[in-house]
Scaffold this active site. Structure first.
Site, short mmCIF file in Angstrom:
data_model
loop_
_atom_site.label_atom_id
_atom_site.label_comp_id
_atom_site.label_asym_id
_atom_site.label_seq_id
_atom_site.Cartn_x
_atom_site.Cartn_y
_atom_site.Cartn_z
NE ARG A 1 -24.11 -34.95 8.36
CZ ARG A 1 -25.43 -34.48 7.47
NH1 ARG A 1 -26.40 -33.69 6.72
NH2 ARG A 1 -25.93 -36.40 6.86
NE ARG B 1 -26.29 -34.45 -0.54
CZ ARG B 1 -27.35 -34.51 0.52
NH1 ARG B 1 -27.01 -33.63 1.28
NH2 ARG B 1 -28.00 -35.18 0.63
CG HIS C 1 -28.08 -27.93 2.83
ND1 HIS C 1 -27.73 -28.30 5.08
CD2 HIS C 1 -29.69 -29.12 3.45
CE1 HIS C 1 -28.85 -28.76 5.20
NE2 HIS C 1 -29.15 -30.10 4.13
CG ASP D 1 -36.43 -30.80 9.12
OD1 ASP D 1 -36.53 -29.95 7.87
OD2 ASP D 1 -36.77 -31.95 8.36
CD GLU E 1 -31.46 -26.59 4.66
OE1 GLU E 1 -31.63 -27.12 3.44
OE2 GLU E 1 -31.58 -27.20 5.44
C1 BG6 Z 1 -32.63 -30.51 5.26
C2 BG6 Z 1 -34.34 -31.03 5.00
O1 BG6 Z 1 -32.88 -29.35 4.23
O2 BG6 Z 1 -31.33 -31.38 5.16
C3 BG6 Z 1 -33.80 -31.96 6.83
O3 BG6 Z 1 -34.88 -30.10 5.64
C4 BG6 Z 1 -32.77 -33.19 6.34
O4 BG6 Z 1 -35.26 -33.45 6.56
C5 BG6 Z 1 -31.42 -32.06 6.33
O5 BG6 Z 1 -32.62 -34.02 7.48
C6 BG6 Z 1 -30.11 -33.35 6.10
O6 BG6 Z 1 -29.77 -33.89 4.85
P1 BG6 Z 1 -29.20 -34.85 5.06
O7 BG6 Z 1 -29.26 -35.82 3.32
O8 BG6 Z 1 -27.73 -33.88 4.12
O9 BG6 Z 1 -28.72 -35.70 5.63
#
Ligand code: BG6
Length: 284
Positions: free
Chosen positions: A64, A86, A156, A201, A259
């Site tokens: 994360r 990932r 991302h 979002d 992103e």
């Molecule tokens: C973003 C999406 O790219 O990633 C969101 O637009 C999503 O909808 C977020 O919640 C995080 O995703 P994840 O799978 O890493 O928890």
């Protein structure tokens, strides 16, 4: 002339990672897991990426924070949600320190596990280059199969902010976006600057101009993308953040994801063809 020391491999929370140091002092840390950039400190500056204090480094799930590489599926549900790139180890295929930069390329190719989820033969390469106050990230995908393939992808990027409510994101005015918090309802952004005061979002379509993220007293970041037609801006806000086990409760205040994405429409590649998408960040 003495040779410049090559990028070093180190251990980061039990996972192998590559530390890049440019001669001007800029640094970056890239985890082999996911080819994920986890830290970027521009020359003479401070950390610009957000990495969750509760991130999990188990070599299986996505980390994360930093810059997860999303491929071959952006969003969606099930095992292919946000792709498998990932969640897999990538191989370092090049790493070098130049006179005024440092760079590395990591590669992921298909295997039995990826083909079970996405039946294609591919070569994906993620290249990170740091120089001064600039970071270039490029994802390249080659269709190494004998049939066409289609995918969506993103870098991302989790940007570190002091207080998300104080930042302003400029450059999106006039663009169409899909509100992913509201069944992808389409609208046009009329605001001069995007201010985050709630869950956000949005998938912005056709982003061609640079974006500028500024926060009072905290410096700014200019962002440009090439090859990626879309930009996703995401902040989970309080409630969704509390539901994320790998993020502290107030984590949403310290980050904003901007992103670079190819998400609204899949990229289609004929056999032997290559696509690339790039996101460049400049710390101001
Ligand atoms: C973003 C999406 O790219 O990633 C969101 O637009 C999503 O909808 C977020 O919640 C995080 O995703 P994840 O799978 O890493 O928890």
């Amino acid at each position: 002339m003495s040779a410049l020391p090559p990028p070093e491999t180190c251990d980061f929370h039990g996972l192998p990672a590559l530390r890049l140091t440019a001669p001007d002092g800029a640094t970056a840390l890239i985890s082999h897991h996911g080819a994920q950039l986890l830290s970027w400190i521009p020359a003479g500056g401070a950390e610009r990426l957000y990495l969750s204090e509760s991130a999990v480094f188990d070599g299986r799930q996505a980390i994360r924070g930093g810059v997860p590489v999303i491929f071959p599926q952006f969003g969606g549900k099930g095992k292919l949600r946000h792709g498998f790139a990932r969640e897999l180890p990538w191989e370092v295929v090049a790493a070098r320190t130049g006179k005024d930069y440092a760079t590395a390329t990591l590669r992921l190719t298909d295997g039995e596990a990826t083909r079970a989820l996405w039946p294609h033969v591919f070569v994906a390469e993620m290249t990170v280059l740091i120089a001064g106050n600039r970071l270039d990230m490029e994802l390249e995908v080659e269709n190494a199969d004998d049939k066409p393939c289609a995918f969506t992808a993103a870098l991302h990027t989790y940007l570190r902010v002091q207080e998300v409510e104080n930042v302003a994101l400029q450059g999106l005015q006039g663009l169409r976006y899909r509100d992913q918090t509201d069944r992808n309802k389409e609208d046009t952004d009329r605001q001069e600057a995007l201010v985050v005061e709630d869950e956000l979002d949005r998938l912005y379509l056709g982003v061609k101009k640079p974006l500028l993220l500024s926060h009072p007293g905290g410096g700014a970041i200019a962002m440009e993308q090439e090859g990626f037609p879309d930009t996703v801006v995401w902040n989970p806000w309080e409630k969704k953040c509390a539901a994320l086990k790998d993020m502290p409760r107030d984590g949403f205040r310290r980050m904003l994801c901007v992103e670079a994405a190819a998400a609204a429409r899949p990229v289609t590649l004929e056999p032997g063809d290559t696509w690339f998408g790039r996101q460049t960040l400049v710390a101001l």
